[in-house]
Design a protein around this motif. Sequence first.
Motif, PDB file in Angstrom:
ATOM      1  N   ALA A 218      19.481  10.381  28.574  1.00  0.00           N
ATOM      2  CA  ALA A 218      18.396   9.460  28.909  1.00  0.00           C
ATOM      3  C   ALA A 218      17.322   9.444  27.831  1.00  0.00           C
ATOM      4  CB  ALA A 218      17.786   9.846  30.258  1.00  0.00           C
ATOM      5  N   ASN A 219      17.053  10.619  27.240  1.00  0.00           N
ATOM      6  CA  ASN A 219      16.010  10.743  26.213  1.00  0.00           C
ATOM      7  C   ASN A 219      16.579  11.514  25.027  1.00  0.00           C
ATOM      8  OD1 ASN A 219      13.746   9.580  27.797  1.00  0.00           O
ATOM      9  ND2 ASN A 219      14.109  11.361  29.097  1.00  0.00           N
ATOM     10  N   PRO A 220      17.374  10.883  24.196  1.00  0.00           N
ATOM     11  CA  PRO A 220      18.106  11.606  23.141  1.00  0.00           C
ATOM     12  C   PRO A 220      17.234  12.164  22.024  1.00  0.00           C
ATOM     13  CG  PRO A 220      18.385   9.242  22.901  1.00  0.00           C
ATOM     14  CD  PRO A 220      17.680   9.448  24.196  1.00  0.00           C
ATOM     15  N   HIS A 221      15.976  11.758  21.954  1.00  0.00           N
ATOM     16  CA  HIS A 221      15.123  12.231  20.865  1.00  0.00           C
ATOM     17  C   HIS A 221      13.962  13.090  21.362  1.00  0.00           C
ATOM     18  CE1 HIS A 221      17.328   9.620  18.171  1.00  0.00           C
ATOM     19  NE2 HIS A 221      17.096   8.590  18.974  1.00  0.00           N
ATOM     20  N   GLN A 222      14.001  13.510  22.600  1.00  0.00           N
ATOM     21  CA  GLN A 222      12.883  14.260  23.154  1.00  0.00           C
ATOM     22  C   GLN A 222      12.797  15.669  22.562  1.00  0.00           C
ATOM     23  OE1 GLN A 222      13.067  15.342  27.259  1.00  0.00           O
ATOM     24  NE2 GLN A 222      15.278  15.659  27.238  1.00  0.00           N
ATOM     25  N   LEU A 223      11.583  16.216  22.582  1.00  0.00           N
ATOM     26  CA  LEU A 223      11.316  17.570  22.090  1.00  0.00           C
ATOM     27  C   LEU A 223      10.441  18.312  23.087  1.00  0.00           C
ATOM     28  CD1 LEU A 223      10.441  16.784  18.346  1.00  0.00           C
ATOM     29  CD2 LEU A 223      12.620  17.655  19.225  1.00  0.00           C
ATOM     30  N   SER A 224      10.609  19.616  23.125  1.00  0.00           N
ATOM     31  CA  SER A 224       9.705  20.450  23.915  1.00  0.00           C
ATOM     32  C   SER A 224       8.466  20.814  23.103  1.00  0.00           C
ATOM     33  CB  SER A 224      10.412  21.733  24.356  1.00  0.00           C
ATOM     34  OG  SER A 224      11.560  21.446  25.111  1.00  0.00           O
ATOM     35  N   LEU A 225       8.681  21.153  21.833  1.00  0.00           N
ATOM     36  CA  LEU A 225       7.601  21.585  20.947  1.00  0.00           C
ATOM     37  C   LEU A 225       7.862  21.075  19.539  1.00  0.00           C
ATOM     38  CD1 LEU A 225       7.518  25.385  21.933  1.00  0.00           C
ATOM     39  CD2 LEU A 225       5.990  23.628  22.833  1.00  0.00           C
ATOM     40  N   ILE A 226       6.801  21.038  18.760  1.00  0.00           N
ATOM     41  CA  ILE A 226       6.920  20.873  17.309  1.00  0.00           C
ATOM     42  C   ILE A 226       6.171  22.036  16.680  1.00  0.00           C
ATOM     43  CG2 ILE A 226       6.407  19.436  15.308  1.00  0.00           C
ATOM     44  CD1 ILE A 226       6.455  17.000  17.165  1.00  0.00           C
ATOM     45  N   ASP A 227       6.869  22.849  15.885  1.00  0.00           N
ATOM     46  CA  ASP A 227       6.279  24.038  15.275  1.00  0.00           C
ATOM     47  C   ASP A 227       6.140  23.828  13.778  1.00  0.00           C
ATOM     48  OD1 ASP A 227       6.703  25.263  17.845  1.00  0.00           O
ATOM     49  OD2 ASP A 227       8.788  25.577  17.238  1.00  0.00           O
ATOM     50  N   MET A 228       5.024  24.249  13.233  1.00  0.00           N
ATOM     51  CA  MET A 228       4.823  24.069  11.790  1.00  0.00           C
ATOM     52  C   MET A 228       4.070  25.259  11.200  1.00  0.00           C
ATOM     53  SD  MET A 228       1.985  21.100  12.297  1.00  0.00           S
ATOM     54  CE  MET A 228       2.735  20.726  13.879  1.00  0.00           C
ATOM     55  N   LYS A 229       4.369  25.552   9.954  1.00  0.00           N
ATOM     56  CA  LYS A 229       3.670  26.598   9.218  1.00  0.00           C
ATOM     57  C   LYS A 229       2.809  25.950   8.158  1.00  0.00           C
ATOM     58  CE  LYS A 229       4.406  30.965   6.732  1.00  0.00           C
ATOM     59  NZ  LYS A 229       5.426  31.927   6.267  1.00  0.00           N
ATOM     60  N   ILE A 230       1.535  26.355   8.137  1.00  0.00           N
ATOM     61  CA  ILE A 230       0.594  25.777   7.186  1.00  0.00           C
ATOM     62  C   ILE A 230       0.697  26.517   5.860  1.00  0.00           C
ATOM     63  CG2 ILE A 230      -1.823  25.159   6.809  1.00  0.00           C
ATOM     64  CD1 ILE A 230      -0.424  23.818   9.207  1.00  0.00           C
ATOM     65  N   ALA A 231       0.691  25.771   4.772  1.00  0.00           N
ATOM     66  CA  ALA A 231       0.760  26.374   3.435  1.00  0.00           C
ATOM     67  C   ALA A 231      -0.453  27.262   3.192  1.00  0.00           C
ATOM     68  CB  ALA A 231       0.829  25.275   2.379  1.00  0.00           C
ATOM     69  N   PRO A 232      -0.297  28.332   2.413  1.00  0.00           N
ATOM     70  CA  PRO A 232      -1.419  29.259   2.167  1.00  0.00           C
ATOM     71  C   PRO A 232      -2.648  28.583   1.569  1.00  0.00           C
ATOM     72  CG  PRO A 232       0.664  30.203   1.417  1.00  0.00           C
ATOM     73  CD  PRO A 232       0.946  28.780   1.768  1.00  0.00           C
ATOM     74  N   TRP A 233      -2.458  27.530   0.794  1.00  0.00           N
ATOM     75  CA  TRP A 233      -3.587  26.880   0.132  1.00  0.00           C
ATOM     76  C   TRP A 233      -4.294  25.879   1.045  1.00  0.00           C
ATOM     77  CZ3 TRP A 233      -2.710  21.738   0.396  1.00  0.00           C
ATOM     78  CH2 TRP A 233      -1.394  21.291   0.458  1.00  0.00           C
ATOM     79  N   ALA A 234      -3.693  25.551   2.198  1.00  0.00           N
ATOM     80  CA  ALA A 234      -4.254  24.524   3.077  1.00  0.00           C
ATOM     81  C   ALA A 234      -5.204  25.133   4.105  1.00  0.00           C
ATOM     82  CB  ALA A 234      -3.136  23.767   3.784  1.00  0.00           C
ATOM     83  N   ASP A 235      -6.131  24.326   4.593  1.00  0.00           N
ATOM     84  CA  ASP A 235      -7.080  24.738   5.628  1.00  0.00           C
ATOM     85  C   ASP A 235      -6.449  24.499   7.002  1.00  0.00           C
ATOM     86  OD1 ASP A 235      -9.277  24.390   7.655  1.00  0.00           O
ATOM     87  OD2 ASP A 235     -10.527  24.896   5.919  1.00  0.00           O
ATOM     88  N   ARG A 236      -6.326  25.550   7.800  1.00  0.00           N
ATOM     89  CA  ARG A 236      -5.666  25.448   9.107  1.00  0.00           C
ATOM     90  C   ARG A 236      -6.399  24.484  10.033  1.00  0.00           C
ATOM     91  NH1 ARG A 236      -1.992  29.109  10.531  1.00  0.00           N
ATOM     92  NH2 ARG A 236      -2.568  28.909  12.735  1.00  0.00           N
ATOM     93  N   ASP A 237      -7.719  24.593  10.060  1.00  0.00           N
ATOM     94  CA  ASP A 237      -8.496  23.738  10.961  1.00  0.00           C
ATOM     95  C   ASP A 237      -8.372  22.269  10.580  1.00  0.00           C
ATOM     96  OD1 ASP A 237      -9.337  25.933  12.422  1.00  0.00           O
ATOM     97  OD2 ASP A 237     -11.132  26.241  11.183  1.00  0.00           O
ATOM     98  N   VAL A 238      -8.390  22.011   9.284  1.00  0.00           N
ATOM     99  CA  VAL A 238      -8.248  20.625   8.821  1.00  0.00           C
ATOM    100  C   VAL A 238      -6.858  20.094   9.190  1.00  0.00           C
ATOM    101  CG1 VAL A 238      -8.124  19.145   6.781  1.00  0.00           C
ATOM    102  CG2 VAL A 238      -9.930  20.865   6.968  1.00  0.00           C
ATOM    103  N   ALA A 239      -5.832  20.917   8.978  1.00  0.00           N
ATOM    104  CA  ALA A 239      -4.465  20.505   9.325  1.00  0.00           C
ATOM    105  C   ALA A 239      -4.332  20.264  10.823  1.00  0.00           C
ATOM    106  CB  ALA A 239      -3.469  21.561   8.859  1.00  0.00           C
ATOM    107  N   LYS A 240      -4.930  21.143  11.612  1.00  0.00           N
ATOM    108  CA  LYS A 240      -4.862  20.993  13.076  1.00  0.00           C
ATOM    109  C   LYS A 240      -5.503  19.681  13.519  1.00  0.00           C
ATOM    110  CE  LYS A 240      -6.290  23.252  17.368  1.00  0.00           C
ATOM    111  NZ  LYS A 240      -6.922  24.468  17.956  1.00  0.00           N
ATOM    112  N   GLU A 241      -6.686  19.384  12.991  1.00  0.00           N
ATOM    113  CA  GLU A 241      -7.365  18.145  13.349  1.00  0.00           C
ATOM    114  C   GLU A 241      -6.580  16.922  12.879  1.00  0.00           C
ATOM    115  OE1 GLU A 241      -9.953  17.681  15.308  1.00  0.00           O
ATOM    116  OE2 GLU A 241      -9.879  19.840  15.682  1.00  0.00           O
TER     117      GLU A 241
END
Length: 406
Positions: A218-241
């Motif tokens: 019924a929903n062939p592309h559904q997901l429970s979660l999307i997980d990502m790792k932020i690069a060391p040089w990137a700002d976590r808060d900025v990426a989250k927003e």
Amino acid sequence: MRLIDCLKEAASALRQNKLRSGLTAIGVIIGVAGIIAIGAAEEGGNKKIEEQMTAMGAGALIVTRNKVGSEGPRGPVVVLADEDEKAIREQVPGIEFITRELDGNVTIVAGNASWTPEYWGVDAAYADVFDVRLAEGRFFDEAEVRSGAKVIVLGATVAKKLFSGESPIDKTVRMGGVPMRIIGVRTTLGFVGGQDYDNHVFVPITTARSRLAHDAAANPHQLSLIDMKIAPWADRDVAKEAVLALLRERKHSRAGEQEKFDVFDPTQYVELMNATHGTLGWLLGVTALILVAVGGVGIMNIMLVSVAERTHEIGLRIALGARKRDILAQFLIEAVLLCAVAGAVGFALGVACSYAVAQAAGWPLILSGRTVAMALLVSAAVGILFGFLPARRAANLDPIDALRRE
């Protein structure tokens, strides 16, 4: 009087009253043991929390579904889908690794044994996002994900339940009736927030969709979660927003409307747990200090009794030429020596208790220099502070009055 002579005199006085000295030292022993045990528990607990949260995703951002929307003409509205993962990967800067995740429960059968853990259908990048470490074997790769290979990586609890310590690598289990080849076993993580993080298995997300997920048709592309790792040089808060803003735009969220998703940052949970653990450690530490102080009062009382019992001896020493500072040093060193012995016993007891607690709790035994220094300083300070008043009273005795007493 030389220091060595003072130490001999103090040791002799303590040996003459072994039972009294031992009973007096109990408070200091318990207090010092408490400081050592509490310090070790705090350090070991924090280390365990950090290790568990790293495995849980302390370096990751996790997009979660808050709820599924109302029924549409083609069934339930899917909140998270493959297109969302693709949009985040292509449009949000600072994403080093990203993986889709589809979760569910399934019964796994191996011979006569069976177990029902969670399955996590993921991409190969999951191992990079969460720094997956394996006790045996390997994680699946992108080629196996693309082909929908029937391979599986077991959590430690699942491996134990199905194979009882035997190596499961290259063995076949039936997962929801589907034969799956075991290619790896994850290292033990333990419990996090009351949840057994070893009671799960990993399969390629394509395999999960085609073989395990009952609503995938019924929903062939559904997901429970999307997980990502932020690069060391990137700002976590900025990426989250940026992720939040992108998903709001894609889902046409209106102001004031309940969010259908959230971006969870596990580092916030780590900070909260460490803060809570630290507060509890301070409260227990204060309790230990109170016990030490009570022990110090006991030492002061027993030293005052000792001064009263040895008044004639003190008067004789003064009459023979002993100076006030010699008498003061004699009784002060006696109090410090008693506390030093009590501190050493308390240290050994604290280490033993810390080891027992660490073994039971499954965290490493860590004795920091700060904890050891605090325990030693506290025991020495108790001897000096609570031994000074009796020592000064002994030093200020009038030799004539002292000699008259029997």
